[in-house]
Design an enzyme around this catalytic site. Structure first.
Site, short mmCIF file in Angstrom:
data_model
loop_
_atom_site.label_atom_id
_atom_site.label_comp_id
_atom_site.label_asym_id
_atom_site.label_seq_id
_atom_site.Cartn_x
_atom_site.Cartn_y
_atom_site.Cartn_z
N ASP A 6 5.98 11.01 -56.48
CA ASP A 6 5.49 11.42 -55.16
C ASP A 6 6.21 10.55 -54.13
OD1 ASP A 6 3.74 12.41 -53.00
OD2 ASP A 6 2.49 13.11 -54.63
N HIS B 51 9.56 11.70 -53.64
CA HIS B 51 9.36 12.65 -52.54
C HIS B 51 9.71 12.00 -51.20
CE1 HIS B 51 6.38 15.41 -54.94
NE2 HIS B 51 7.54 15.23 -55.55
#
Length: 482
Positions: free
Chosen positions: A290, A313
């Site tokens: 993430d 991310h």
């Protein structure tokens, strides 16, 4: 930059001087545990009184209207003499360190004694693997407390081994502390794989599916309602959920950390901060499933320098304004960093219907390596297709992108400014932005919607959709409390 780092170095002066991994016993008085027949040995930390926030179910503190600057020395009269420090080795409190025996009571008792002594050191020595269950290490404590992990420290192996009485939302919590250091040359291992594979997790495979049901997973390390903190040197890996969280803190220095989990591990943000001010994150490496760093509401005066991020991310401000909430974020700087093999690069994401303001955001000297959505402002963030259009929005203003260069994944445009229909993004500055395709042809169609700003130099790819000046009319802009 050196001045900023100098302030942070002063802030933790006493604590960081305490750590010398090569000769730790030689630097402190060695402390033997108290009589182990005491009924208090191994007892859990007492919960906070009823009139204090509950760290198990916290209510985020409100943000002051004038956030403080980076803190100076929290103990200005301390001469820095480390001779009074005492080591509380968890092995002396009954820890086995074989990776399977529950060593929780030993850590709790070592904490209790170290907390009451100035410059105390809780030591998890090298050559051992310690398994402990969910624990809240509570202050206030005497100044200069150090939690030193030189071995392996880990939670129980997956949800089936997690004690039913323990919170499944957090593992190690440090609560109401001032001037604490978490450091060492060891590893904090999250044993996250069995949590990632729960059937209610979003499986990242073509044939994957997600079942309904509760799906709590513990954040690995959480600092709550604390100040003047330092975290350095450790390897933190494979968290069930977020690796590190800072809630309601002020004055945080993070240096030389290595945080890692697999690319497809769900919700494993590296460092998450919210309602936290005066933060420095330096010379660290994060790869995970993430965001490398996620910045929530109530954050200000955050400086990030020398970060290697990815696969991940990217670096995110948000998401902000969910459920019509107010979000306030200001004075965030990210510089001299690398983002590679990531789904996003530099992202600001807000929900429709929120209020508040994101301002004074600076991204400078960032190298992109095969990144999707390199530069992204998304004020239509939504996790489903059911989100409705709203007239209010978190106001985004004063965002600078300077010397952003490298390559992008051509599946999506490298620049994307999707701003609210009624509350435009303003004062966006682009300078020396040069993004080329990792492979394939150059995409010359950056996207803009209701975004205003200035291009100080020609941008690659060319961006013709950014409007000059200011909007003629601006919808509801609420900055109350920001």
């Amino acid at each position: 930059m050196e001045i900023i780092r100098g302030f942070f170095a002063i802030c933790i002066g006493v604590s960081l001087l305490l750590y010398n991994a090569s000769n730790v016993e030689g630097r402190y008085h060695y402390h033997k545990p108290k009589n182990k027949s005491s009924n208090n040995i191994g007892s859990p930390v007492s919960p906070p009184p009823d009139d204090t926030p509950d760290p198990q179910n916290p209510i985020a503190p409100s943000s002051p209207s004038n956030p403080p600057s980076i803190p100076s020395d929290p103990y200005p009269n301390d001469p820095g003499n480390t001779s009074s420090g005492c080591i509380f080795n968890v092995m002396d409190y009954g820890a086995v360190g074989d990776g399977s025996t529950d060593d929780t009571d030993a850590f709790r008792q070592a904490w209790k004694e170290a907390c009451g002594l100035e410059s105390g050191v809780i030591l998890a020595p090298s050559g051992h693997s310690f398994m402990i269950t969910s624990t809240i290490f509570t202050g206030p404590c005497k100044p200069g407390l150090v939690f030193q992990v030189d071995g392996y420290l880990m939670p129980p192996d997956g949800p089936d081994c997690w004690p039913e009485k323990d919170s499944a939302k957090q593992w190690l919590v440090f609560y109401r502390l001032d001037g604490m250091t978490l450091t060492g040359k060891g590893t904090i291992e999250g044993n996250g794989e069995k949590w990632w594979d729960l059937p209610c997790k979003p499986h990242r495979s073509p044939n994957g599916s997600t079942s309904k049901g509760p799906c709590d997973s513990p954040a690995l390390i959480r600092f709550f309602m604390s100040s003047n903190l330092a975290v350095s040197g450790l390897r933190i890996q494979n968290s069930p959920q977020f690796h590190m969280k800072f809630d309601g803190c002020e004055g945080v220095l993070i240096e030389k950390l290595s945080i890692s989990s697999p690319k497809l591990s769900p919700n494993t943000d590296g460092i998450h901060i919210e309602n936290t001010k005066a933060v420095g994150i330096y010379d660290s490496s994060i790869s995970n499933g993430d965001d490398c760093i996620s910045i929530g509401t109530g954050c200000s005066n955050v400086d990030i320098d020398g970060l290697t991020c990815g696969p991940s991310h990217g670096i995110s401000i948000g998401s902000l304004g969910v459920h019509h909430s107010q979000a306030c974020v200001r004075n965030i700087t990210v510089r001299n960093s690398v983002i590679k093999e990531s789904d996003n690069g530099l992202r600001i994401k807000t929900w429709q219907g929120g209020t508040g303001c994101v301002s004074d955001i600076n991204f400078e000297n960032i190298q992109m390596e095969n990144v999707r959505n390199c530069i992204n402002i998304d004020q239509y963030y939504c996790l489903s297709k059911a989100c409705l259009n709203e007239t209010s929005a978190v106001y985004v203003t004063g965002v600078t992108y300077r010397n952003i260069k490298g390559t992008y994944d051509v599946r999506t445009p490298p620049i994307h400014f999707a701003c609210s229909d009624t509350v435009a993004c303003t004062d966006i500055i682009l300078s020396e932005v040069e993004l080329l395709p990792e492979e394939g042809e150059l995409m010359d169609d950056p996207f803009c919607w209701n975004a205003y700003g200035t291009q100080e130099t020609v941008t690659i790819p060319p961006i013709n959709c950014l409007r000059e000046g200011q909007p003629e009319s601006q919808g509801e802009v609420s900055s109350v409390g920001c």
